[in-house]
Design an enzyme around this catalytic site. Structure first.
Site, short mmCIF file in Angstrom:
data_model
loop_
_atom_site.label_atom_id
_atom_site.label_comp_id
_atom_site.label_asym_id
_atom_site.label_seq_id
_atom_site.Cartn_x
_atom_site.Cartn_y
_atom_site.Cartn_z
N ASP A 170 -43.28 120.30 -52.24
CA ASP A 170 -44.42 120.84 -52.99
C ASP A 170 -44.83 119.82 -54.06
O ASP A 170 -44.01 119.43 -54.88
CB ASP A 170 -43.97 122.16 -53.65
CG ASP A 170 -45.12 122.92 -54.29
OD1 ASP A 170 -44.96 124.12 -54.51
OD2 ASP A 170 -46.16 122.32 -54.59
N ASP A 218 -50.83 121.12 -50.44
CA ASP A 218 -49.80 120.32 -51.13
C ASP A 218 -48.39 120.75 -50.80
O ASP A 218 -47.46 120.36 -51.49
CB ASP A 218 -50.02 120.37 -52.64
CG ASP A 218 -49.43 121.61 -53.28
OD1 ASP A 218 -49.50 122.69 -52.66
OD2 ASP A 218 -48.89 121.48 -54.39
N GLU A 219 -48.22 121.57 -49.79
CA GLU A 219 -46.92 122.20 -49.61
C GLU A 219 -46.60 122.35 -48.12
O GLU A 219 -47.47 122.72 -47.35
CB GLU A 219 -47.05 123.59 -50.25
CG GLU A 219 -45.80 124.31 -50.53
CD GLU A 219 -46.13 125.71 -51.06
OE1 GLU A 219 -45.32 126.60 -50.84
OE2 GLU A 219 -47.20 125.90 -51.66
N1 DCP Z 1 -54.49 126.34 -56.36
C1 DCP Z 1 -55.65 127.04 -56.68
N2 DCP Z 1 -55.57 128.33 -57.15
C2 DCP Z 1 -54.35 128.91 -57.29
C3 DCP Z 1 -53.18 128.22 -56.97
C4 DCP Z 1 -53.29 126.92 -56.51
O1 DCP Z 1 -56.75 126.51 -56.53
N3 DCP Z 1 -54.28 130.15 -57.76
C5 DCP Z 1 -54.61 124.95 -55.88
C6 DCP Z 1 -54.48 123.98 -57.03
C7 DCP Z 1 -53.09 123.45 -56.92
C8 DCP Z 1 -52.81 123.51 -55.44
O2 DCP Z 1 -53.57 124.63 -54.97
O3 DCP Z 1 -52.98 122.13 -57.44
C9 DCP Z 1 -51.34 123.68 -55.12
O4 DCP Z 1 -50.84 124.92 -55.60
P1 DCP Z 1 -49.41 125.10 -56.22
O5 DCP Z 1 -49.15 126.56 -56.33
O6 DCP Z 1 -48.41 124.25 -55.50
O7 DCP Z 1 -49.58 124.57 -57.72
P2 DCP Z 1 -49.52 123.11 -58.29
O8 DCP Z 1 -49.19 122.10 -57.25
O9 DCP Z 1 -50.79 122.85 -59.03
O10 DCP Z 1 -48.36 123.19 -59.38
P3 DCP Z 1 -46.78 123.19 -59.18
O11 DCP Z 1 -46.31 121.94 -59.85
O12 DCP Z 1 -46.29 124.41 -59.87
O13 DCP Z 1 -46.53 123.19 -57.69
MG MG Z 2 -47.61 122.32 -55.94
#
Ligand code: DCP
Ligand code: MG
Length: 366
Positions: free
Chosen positions: A16, A110-111
């Site tokens: 992730d 991203d995952e």
């Molecule tokens: N995303 C979004 N709305 C959400 C959750 C996520 O648009 N409610 C998008 C933005 C994030 C991407 O999806 O960058 C990936 O989601 P993640 O839940 O993996 O969150 P992040 O990668 O941003 O943070 P983390 O470091 O907690 O994984």
């Molecule tokens: Mg993420």
């Protein structure tokens, strides 16, 4: 040993990216480094897609209204999302994954889960392969990710979230039970605030309590997901890493504590459901051009009604307008309703779909 199938443990890695969209933006613009940065839509209607760790310290997080985020963090740098760009980066990351195994199941941009039991290259060690993947992603994109390694999907996914950013957490079979016992109930999949509340109602707030619970009671309380939770807490998660799994719809539903009657009682639940659907779409970089409303009546009969718009939607309030119209004109509401759901289907990449003007679709009367 838990999860021991015929003498062989699978090696599952969950990867992730750390604050994905925000990390891409700060990578691309070094002036942003060290400053609180969020990617999202502008106020008053916009919401935050994600925020970097500097901004998270101020309480800025995904799905928060941008208006509130700016109140909490006045110095916040707000950036409009560039979905095509994130998608291109995501492609680079997937290439790295595929250089180690074809068993890659992406969960969002991203995952992904990877089954590296028999990697194409590198040693037969989940831990080492995970490290190599982190290194290769860094070399290919300049981005950090966190990884979890274990013998099933559930454990690998929880593990990847333990040590963000740039962390690696391994849950060995012998450590799995202790690991699960210490988890708060909200870390188990499918346990949102509502389910957590219900579980708290029967005295369950940790993995240890979940393991000790009566499975019949859990099933009574939560239905089939209750049984699944019990199994997962006992390390029984045989779900394969499925490289062909495709998302065909994004939906959200809620079962009411007491049955509801008529439009006036049901409509207040639409904004929450639609916001949830919009979040799922955003997370996967998708838009959808059909909306479906699902109702389960008190006698458990199901009814779904859908409407194909012919143009893509992604914002919660747009989905809500269509869902409300479907509910008002196509769903018989002369009986009590125990469950309401909203979904979006006919999904497509958000690529090229700029921010839309507000849409006010009116359904042709049936
Ligand atoms: N995303 C979004 N709305 C959400 C959750 C996520 O648009 N409610 C998008 C933005 C994030 C991407 O999806 O960058 C990936 O989601 P993640 O839940 O993996 O969150 P992040 O990668 O941003 O943070 P983390 O470091 O907690 O994984
Ligand atoms: Mg993420």
């Amino acid at each position: 040993m838990p999860g021991h199938n015929g003498g062989v443990y699978r090696r599952i890695v969950h990867v992730d990216l750390d604050c994905f969209y925000a990390q891409v933006e700060t990578r691309d613009d070094p002036r942003l480094r060290g400053r609180p940065v969020a990617v999202g839509g502008r106020p008053p209607r916009g919401v935050i897609a994600t925020a970097n760790y500097e901004a998270r310290r101020f309480g800025v997080h995904s799905a928060l209204a941008t208006r509130i985020a700016l109140d909490r963090c006045p110095g916040l740098v707000l950036i409009e999302p560039r979905f095509d760009h994130y998608r291109a980066v995501s492609e680079q990351i997937r290439e790295v994954f595929h250089s180690y195994t074809d068993l890659v199941e992406p969960l969002s941009l991203d995952e992904a889960y990877l089954d590296v039991s028999e990697p194409k290259r590198g040693p037969r060690s989940g831990t080492i392969v995970a490290r190599l993947i982190q290194r290769d992603i860094w070399r290919a994109t300049g981005l950090t990710c966190s990884a979890g390694v274990s013998f099933n999907k559930f454990l690998a996914k929880v593990a990847s979230g333990i040590d963000k950013p740039a962390g690696l957490t391994v849950v060995e079979p012998a450590a799995a039970v202790g690991f699960i016992e210490r988890l708060p109930i909200t870390e188990f999949f499918g346990v949102g605030p509502k389910t957590a509340e219900r579980l708290r109602g029967i005295g369950i707030t940790t993995g240890a309590q979940l393991r000790a619970a009566d499975p019949g009671r859990l099933e009574q309380l939560l239905g089939k997901p209750g049984r699944d939770l019990y199994e997962i807490a006992h390390c029984r998660d045989d779900r394969p890493v499925d490289p062909h799994r495709e998302r065909k719809s994004a939906s959200s539903e809620t079962t009411f504590v007491t049955d509801l009657h008529g439009l006036d009682e049901l409509c207040p639940h639409l904004p929450g459901l639609c916001a949830d659907v919009a979040r799922r779409l955003a997370k996967h970089g998708l838009v959808g051009s059909g909306v479906v409303v699902k109702v389960k009546y008190a006698d458990h009969t199901l009814l779904t009604r859908q409407y194909q718009l012919g143009f893509p939607l992604r914002a919660a309030d747009e989905i809500e307008r269509v869902a409300r119209e479907i509910l008002a004109t196509r769903v018989p509401l002369d009986r009590s309703v125990r469950l309401l759901g909203v979904g979006v289907y006919d999904l497509a990449d958000a690529r090229g779909e700029g921010t839309q003007p507000a849409l006010f679709p009116t359904l042709p009367r049936p």
